[in-house]
Scaffold this motif. Structure first.
Motif, short mmCIF file in Angstrom:
data_model
loop_
_atom_site.label_atom_id
_atom_site.label_comp_id
_atom_site.label_asym_id
_atom_site.label_seq_id
_atom_site.Cartn_x
_atom_site.Cartn_y
_atom_site.Cartn_z
N PRO A 325 0.75 -1.42 -0.12
CA PRO A 325 -0.03 -0.40 -0.08
C PRO A 325 0.78 1.58 -0.08
O PRO A 325 0.25 2.44 -0.34
N CYS A 326 1.94 1.37 0.55
CA CYS A 326 2.75 2.50 1.10
C CYS A 326 3.56 2.90 -0.68
O CYS A 326 3.50 4.05 -1.17
N VAL A 327 3.63 1.21 -1.31
CA VAL A 327 4.61 1.80 -3.09
C VAL A 327 3.16 2.40 -3.81
O VAL A 327 3.06 2.88 -4.57
N LEU A 328 2.25 1.82 -3.42
CA LEU A 328 0.55 2.06 -4.63
C LEU A 328 0.86 3.93 -4.53
O LEU A 328 0.40 4.48 -5.00
N ASN A 329 0.49 3.91 -2.94
CA ASN A 329 0.43 6.14 -2.91
C ASN A 329 1.58 6.35 -3.10
O ASN A 329 1.52 7.26 -3.94
N ALA A 330 3.10 6.12 -3.38
CA ALA A 330 4.03 7.32 -3.47
C ALA A 330 3.89 6.83 -5.39
O ALA A 330 3.63 8.31 -5.64
N ALA A 331 3.23 5.77 -5.64
CA ALA A 331 3.42 6.02 -7.43
C ALA A 331 2.46 6.86 -7.62
O ALA A 331 2.07 7.31 -8.69
N ASN A 332 1.72 6.22 -7.14
CA ASN A 332 0.14 7.52 -7.03
C ASN A 332 0.41 9.01 -7.03
O ASN A 332 0.23 10.02 -8.09
N GLU A 333 0.67 8.59 -6.04
CA GLU A 333 1.18 10.45 -6.02
C GLU A 333 1.78 11.46 -6.98
O GLU A 333 1.97 12.16 -7.28
N ILE A 334 3.47 10.38 -7.74
CA ILE A 334 3.94 10.42 -8.37
C ILE A 334 3.11 10.81 -9.48
O ILE A 334 3.21 11.91 -10.55
N ALA A 335 2.32 9.80 -9.79
CA ALA A 335 1.30 10.13 -11.35
C ALA A 335 0.44 11.10 -11.09
O ALA A 335 -0.01 11.99 -12.31
N VAL A 336 -0.31 11.74 -10.39
CA VAL A 336 -0.81 12.55 -9.86
C VAL A 336 -0.80 14.19 -10.44
O VAL A 336 -1.06 14.93 -10.89
N TRP A 337 1.11 13.59 -9.96
CA TRP A 337 1.12 15.31 -10.13
C TRP A 337 1.78 15.27 -11.39
O TRP A 337 1.08 16.44 -12.07
N ALA A 338 2.03 14.45 -11.65
CA ALA A 338 2.71 14.04 -13.71
C ALA A 338 1.01 14.82 -14.19
O ALA A 338 1.20 15.15 -14.94
N PHE A 339 -0.16 14.25 -13.88
CA PHE A 339 -0.88 14.33 -14.95
C PHE A 339 -1.96 15.69 -14.60
O PHE A 339 -2.23 16.23 -15.33
#
Ligand code: NDP
Length: 388
Positions: A325-339
């Protein structure tokens, strides 16, 4: 009537959507609440404005390049000014407040919130990422320190409210409702072209940018499933999601006798914010009421897991646990930032998260340091993939 003593509030993330609504609630009840700490990341102007109005003890600006500006603007007051990431943690430990409203967005909220818990402060928790990243450690610390963690997220507030008076009755399952954001019923051929402005237009809630995108991808519901797991000590199979576009039923609890309790109302975050701050009391207000003659059709459907694959990935992380879940969250934060900067497409966010989940080594029972490391590793993989 005798009032309880004034509760001293530390508002971490005061310039955000939750933070500003919390200040509205506080302002209506000066006999119950006082503002002692305000924090922002970069929005120095609003922070200064809030500080001049509410006269806290302390303000913290996360971005230290703004320190001098904030200090000069507050020079004629007694308000202490701090800056930087570490200051957020240090102020969280100070004995100047009773309850932290944890309303920073993302992973950045974890360290100050954990520090507040370690120091015995009650928490009104909006920052769901804190529990997604390190829910086991956060809740264990809260248990040891006998600190209440009262949810602000509307779904979890609903469950919490349904559980009042039910301490001895086990939960069979919780049913989290999801409005599904602006793209309900849409398919990948439509979503592939979705842009920032469109994703930010949530039909029922007016929220910060990150959670608005998370709502549009249904990642938000996945994060909420993980949040529910830790808040209410549930197994993954006890958490169900249903699509409820009207956002009137905020969530439900099913007990072992099959009875289901729901908490309902118009969608307005001020209500769960106020409930968390005033718990166990309910405070009278004159906000609009739900009239069931106007909402005479409430619907509940299965989510489209094949289209909104972020939810599927979050469920996988929920089930496997560990650092996933920690990994999912971090990847999501970067992906949303880029989106949000038009550097990644709507559906590409899912691809990035999936790849990062496959690449970071799984740890079954991480220490806090290992959570921090997994977060860093996942962020750098995600950034590499997006080429940022
Ligand atoms: P916003 O983006 O509106 O506000 C975020 C706040 O956190 C701002 O005060 C911001 O400061 C601060 N912040 C951002 N990054 C950092 C950082 N790196 N370090 C320190 N402070 C930082 O978010 P929301 O209010 O929408 O959401 C806050 C949390 O509440 C999220 O976890 C969200 O999931 C949760 N939540 C929100 C709901 C809503 O209706 N908005 C509903 C349910 C849960 P600045 O303004 O200076 O950038």
């Amino acid at each position: 009537m005798n009032h309880p003593p004034v509760k001293r509030i530390a508002l971490f993330g005061s310039t955000g959507s939750i933070g500003t609504q919390a200040l509205e609630v506080i302002e209506r009840h000066p006999e119950l609440f006082s503002v002692e700490v305000l924090t922002a990341n970069a929005n120095d102007e609003l922070l200064v404005q809030q500080a001049l109005r509410h006269q806290p003890h302390i303000v913290v600006i996360g971005d230290d390049s703004k320190y001098t500006k904030v200090r000069e603007a507050l020079a004629s007051s007694d308000i202490k000014v701090f800056a930087g990431e570490q200051a957020l943690v240090e102020v969280a430990a100070m004995d100047v407040y009773d309850l932290m409203l944890a309303a920073i967005v993302g992973y950045a909220g974890l360290k100050p919130t954990l520090e507040a818990i370690r120091n015995g402060k009650a928490i009104a928790l909006a920052n769901k990422e804190t529990l997604v990243v390190a829910g086991d450690i956060v809740m264990q610390t809260a248990l040891e320190r006998r600190v209440p963690v009262i949810p602000v997220d509307s779904e979890h507030s609903a469950i919490f409210q349904c559980l009042v008076g039910e301490a001895r009755n086990p939960i069979e399952k919780v049913i989290l409702t999801a409005s599904c954001g602006p793209f309900l019923g849409r398919k990948p051929n439509y979503l592939v072209n979705v842009k920032r402005e469109h994703a930010l237009q949530h039909p029922n809630w007016n929220m910060g940018a990150k959670i608005s995108v998370d709502s549009a991808t249904l990642m938000n519901k996945g994060l909420e499933m993980i949040e529910a797991r830790w808040l209410f000590n549930l197994r993954p199979d006890q958490i169900q999601v249903v699509i409820h576009p009207q956002s009137i039923v905020h969530s439900m609890v099913q007990f072992e006798d099959g009875s289901i309790k729901a908490q309902m109302g118009l969608p307005d975050m001020k209500l769960p914010i106020q409930y968390a701050m005033a718990f166990p009391n309910r405070l009278a207000n004159d906000w609009p009421r739900c009239d069931f003659r106007k909402f005479n059709t409430l619907t509940f459907d299965e989510p489209d897991y094949r289209t909104f694959r972020n939810l599927t990935l979050a469920i996988e992380a929920l089930k496997k646990g560990g650092n996933l879940p920690c990994v999912l969250n971090a990847a999501n934060e970067i992906a949303v930032w880029a989106f949000l900067r038009n550097r990644l497409g709507f559906l590409e966010m899912t691809d990035v998260i999936e790849s990062v989940m496959q690449r970071v080594a799984y740890i079954e029972q991480p220490s806090l340091e290992e959570y921090f490391d997994s977060d860093g590793e996942a962020r750098s993989y995600a950034a590499d993939l997006i080429k940022i």
